[in-house]
Design an enzyme around this catalytic site. Structure first.
Site, PDB file in Angstrom:
ATOM      1  CE1 TYR A 141      -4.650  -0.846   0.148  1.00  0.00           C
ATOM      2  CE2 TYR A 141      -3.437  -2.769   0.335  1.00  0.00           C
ATOM      3  CZ  TYR A 141      -4.542  -2.246   0.142  1.00  0.00           C
ATOM      4  OH  TYR A 141      -5.745  -2.889  -0.399  1.00  0.00           O
ATOM      5  N   GLY A 253      -9.834  -6.240  -4.302  1.00  0.00           N
ATOM      6  CA  GLY A 253      -8.590  -6.330  -4.949  1.00  0.00           C
ATOM      7  C   GLY A 253      -7.979  -7.476  -3.620  1.00  0.00           C
ATOM      8  CG  ASP A 254      -6.884  -6.068  -0.059  1.00  0.00           C
ATOM      9  OD1 ASP A 254      -5.743  -5.688  -0.109  1.00  0.00           O
ATOM     10  OD2 ASP A 254      -7.720  -4.901   0.527  1.00  0.00           O
ATOM     11  NE  ARG A 255     -12.598 -13.836  -0.100  1.00  0.00           N
ATOM     12  CZ  ARG A 255     -13.884 -13.783   0.620  1.00  0.00           C
ATOM     13  NH1 ARG A 255     -14.264 -12.684   1.196  1.00  0.00           N
ATOM     14  NH2 ARG A 255     -14.522 -14.795   0.815  1.00  0.00           N
ATOM     15  CB  ALA A 258      -6.529 -13.377   0.187  1.00  0.00           C
TER      16      ALA A 258
END
Length: 491
Positions: A141, A253-255, A258
Site C-alpha cells: 500500500y 482486490g485484497d480478496r 488472497a
C-alpha cells in the site's frame, strides 16, 4: 501446505461509520451525519490476511505497527481473526481510513496518520518465517514495508510462490515472483501505457511490460466486474470473465490476491489460481462486500479498554511510554494478570519486574476477561479501580487493559523486550514453558520468571474474607477492608 501463508505489507486501521442524515449544518451547507454504528477492521495487508485466515489457513502477517492506540486496536482485531502478527516497529502514527456512510453510500473518506514512517528492522524470526512459508502475498500500500531491503532479500530467496499486489507509490516487485496482480489503473500507471488503445489491448500491453520488467512468471490485471486478464511468457493472454455481480467493491482486490495466494499454496497452476480468485472476488462483491465478509469475531471485537484515573492508563499511555523508552535505546518490560485484590505478593513481583528494564507496562485483564477465566463472582474489584491502584505504584509506568482471555494481542502490539511472570523457582517451571514465549520470539524478546512471596493468593484472600477469618497477616474482616488495607499498604 507445509508452512504458514505469509502476508507482508502495509496495514491500516479502517473504520466504517454508518449514520443517518436528516438536516444540514446550520453554519455550512453540508449534511450532518448522526452516527448509529461503526465497525473497525484491519485494512490493507491486514484485510488480506483476515480474508486468508477466514478460509482456514494458518496465516502470519508481517507489517509495521506504531506505538499508539490505533496500533493496539489493530493487534486486537488481528488476534480476533486468528492472524499471527509479526510486527515491525513503525515511526509515527498508525494510518487510518474512516469512511462515513448513509443509506449504503459513502459520503466522505477521512484519512489520518500523516506521511508514512520508516518501518524498523525485521527480526530473525521474521526472516525464518519467509523462508518456511507455503506461499507469500505482498500486499503493498505504498507505505514502505515492501521497500525494506532485508525483507526484499528474504522474498527473493524464498522458494515459496510469491504473489505481488503492487501500488503505484510502491517499489517494483522482486525478480521472480510467481504472479503480480495490479488493477487496470495500476497497470496503466506502472507500465506507462500510452492512451488510445482498447481496454483489453491496454491491459495486455501493461501486463506484458510489467512481466518483463519485474521478471515475473505472470501478471494478472484485474478488470473489476469484467474479471481478469492473465499474461504468461510467450502465450496469448487468458481472459477470465467474472459472473455478474453488483455491490461494494471495497476490498475486492485484497480478496482476489488472497484467494490466488491460497490456491498457489495448495499447488494450483497460476491459471487455475486466477480463475479461483476471480470467482472468489465476484462472490465477495455479490455477497455484500466487506460488511458481510468480515468474520464475526472481528466485527464484534471489543475496542481497547481505556478508563479514567490518570495519564498512565490506556493504550495511548502505554504506547507513549514504550515509544519514549525505545527511542532512548532502553529496555521495555511488561507483565500481566488480574490483580483482583492487590497484595504484597503482587507488589513484590511488580518491583522485581521493573528492575529488569527502563519501564514497566502492566497488561491488566478487564472485568469481562477475569469473569471468563475465574467465574461470574470475579472480579471483586472493578477494572477501573484495579487500573488506578496499579498506576499509583511507583514501579508501574503504564497500565493497558485488555478484554481477551490472554494478553497475546496486547503483547503483539507492545513488543516488550522482556515479559515477566511471577512464579516459584522450586516448582521446576522455566521461562521456556510460558505460553507467551512463542509470541516474544517473533521480535526477539525474552520471557522470565521472578519469585513471588509465599502464602499470598488472591483466591485464598477472598475465601478467607468470606469465611470471616484472617490468614497470613490479613485481617479477619470483609473484602472492603481488605481492599482498603492492601491499597494503603501498596501506596
Amino acid at each position: 501446505m507445509t508452512g504458514p501463508v505469509v502476508v507482508l505489507g502495509d496495514t491500516l486501521l479502517d473504520r466504517d461509520v454508518e449514520g443517518v442524515v436528516n438536516r444540514l449544518c446550520p453554519d455550512s451547507p453540508v449534511p450532518v451525519l448522526e452516527e448509529t454504528t461503526h465497525v473497525d477492521r484491519p485494512g490493507g495487508a491486514g484485510l488480506a490476511a483476515v480474508f486468508a485466515a477466514a478460509q482456514g489457513a494458518e496465516v502470519a502477517l508481517v507489517t509495521a505497527v506504531a506505538d499508539d492506540a490505533g496500533g493496539a486496536r489493530l493487534g486486537t482485531l488481528l488476534a480476533a481473526a486468528g492472524v499471527q502478527l509479526y510486527a515491525l516497529p513503525l515511526a509515527g502514527a498508525t494510518p487510518e481510513k474512516i469512511r462515513l456512510h448513509a443509506r449504503g453510500r459513502v459520503l466522505l473518506r477521512h484519512d489520518r496518520g500523516g506521511p508514512a514512517g520508516d518501518p524498523g528492522e525485521p527480526s530473525e524470526a521474521v526472516l525464518r518465517l519467509l523462508a518456511t512459508a507455503s506461499a507469500v502475498l505482498v500486499s503493498d500500500y505504498g507505505r514502505g514495508v515492501a521497500r525494506h531491503p532485508a525483507l526484499r532479500a528474504a522474498l527473493a530467496a524464498t522458494r515459496a510462490p510469491v504473489v505481488w499486489d503492487p501500488h503505484p507509490r510502491g517499489p517494483a516487485a522482486v525478480p521472480g515472483v510467481s504472479l503480480a496482480t495490479p488493477n487496470e489503473s495500476e497497470a496503466r500507471e506502472l507500465a506507462k501505457a500510452p492512451p488510445g488503445s482498447s481496454r483489453l489491448v491496454t491491459a495486455s500491453r501493461g501486463a506484458q511490460a510489467l512481466r518483463r520488467r519485474w521478471q515475473a512468471g505472470a501478471v494478472a490485471v484485474t478488470l473489476g466486474g469484467d474479471g481478469a486478464l492473465l499474461c504468461h511468457a510467450g502465450s496469448t493472454p487468458l481472459v477470465v470473465p467474472a459472473p455478474a455481480a453488483e455491490g461494494d467493491t471495497c476490498g475486492a482486490g485484497d480478496r482476489f490476491a488472497a484467494a490466488a495466494t491460497l490456491a498457489l499454496a495448495r499447488g494450483a497452476l497460476v491459471s487455475e489460481a486466477v480463475q479461483e480468485a476471480v470467482a472468489e472476488a465476484s462472490a465477495y462483491v455479490a455477497g455484500g462486500g466487506v460488511a458481510t465478509a468480515l468474520p464475526a469475531p472481528v466485527r464484534t471485537a471489543a475496542p481497547a479498554v481505556v478508563v479514567g484515573g490518570g495519564d498512565r492508563i490506556g493504550a495511548a499511555a502505554a504506547g507513549e511510554v514504550v515509544s519514549r523508552v525505545r527511542a532512548a535505546g532502553g529496555t521495555v518490560v511488561a507483565t500481566g494478570g488480574c490483580f483482583d485484590l492487590l497484595h504484597a505478593g503482587h507488589v513484590a513481583t511488580l518491583q522485581a519486574a521493573r528492575q529488569l528494564g527502563d519501564c514497566l507496562v502492566v497488561c491488566l485483564n478487564s472485568d469481562a476477561s477475569v469473569a471468563g477465566l475465574k467465574g461470574p463472582e470475579r472480579p471483586v474489584v472493578p477494572q477501573g479501580d484495579r487500573g488506578r491502584l496499579l498506576a499509583a505504584l511507583g514501579c508501574v509506568d503504564a497500565v493497558l487493559i485488555f478484554d481477551e482471555p490472554t494478553p497475546h494481542a496486547a503483547l503483539s502490539w507492545l513488543r516488550p523486550d522482556i515479559w515477566v511472570k511471577g512464579g516459584d523457582y522450586a516448582s521446576g517451571g522455566g521461562a521456556e514453558t510460558l505460553p507467551e514465549a512463542e509470541i516474544l520470539a517473533r521480535w526477539g524478546g525474552h520471557t522470565v520468571v521472578v519469585p513471588y512471596l509465599d502464602g499470598r493468593s488472591t483466591t485464598d484472600m477472598i475465601a478467607a474474607a468470606r469465611a470471616g477469618r484472617g490468614t497470613a497477616g490479613w485481617p479477619a474482616s470483609g473484602v472492603p477492608a481488605i481492599v482498603r488495607s492492601t491499597a494503603e499498604g501498596a501506596a
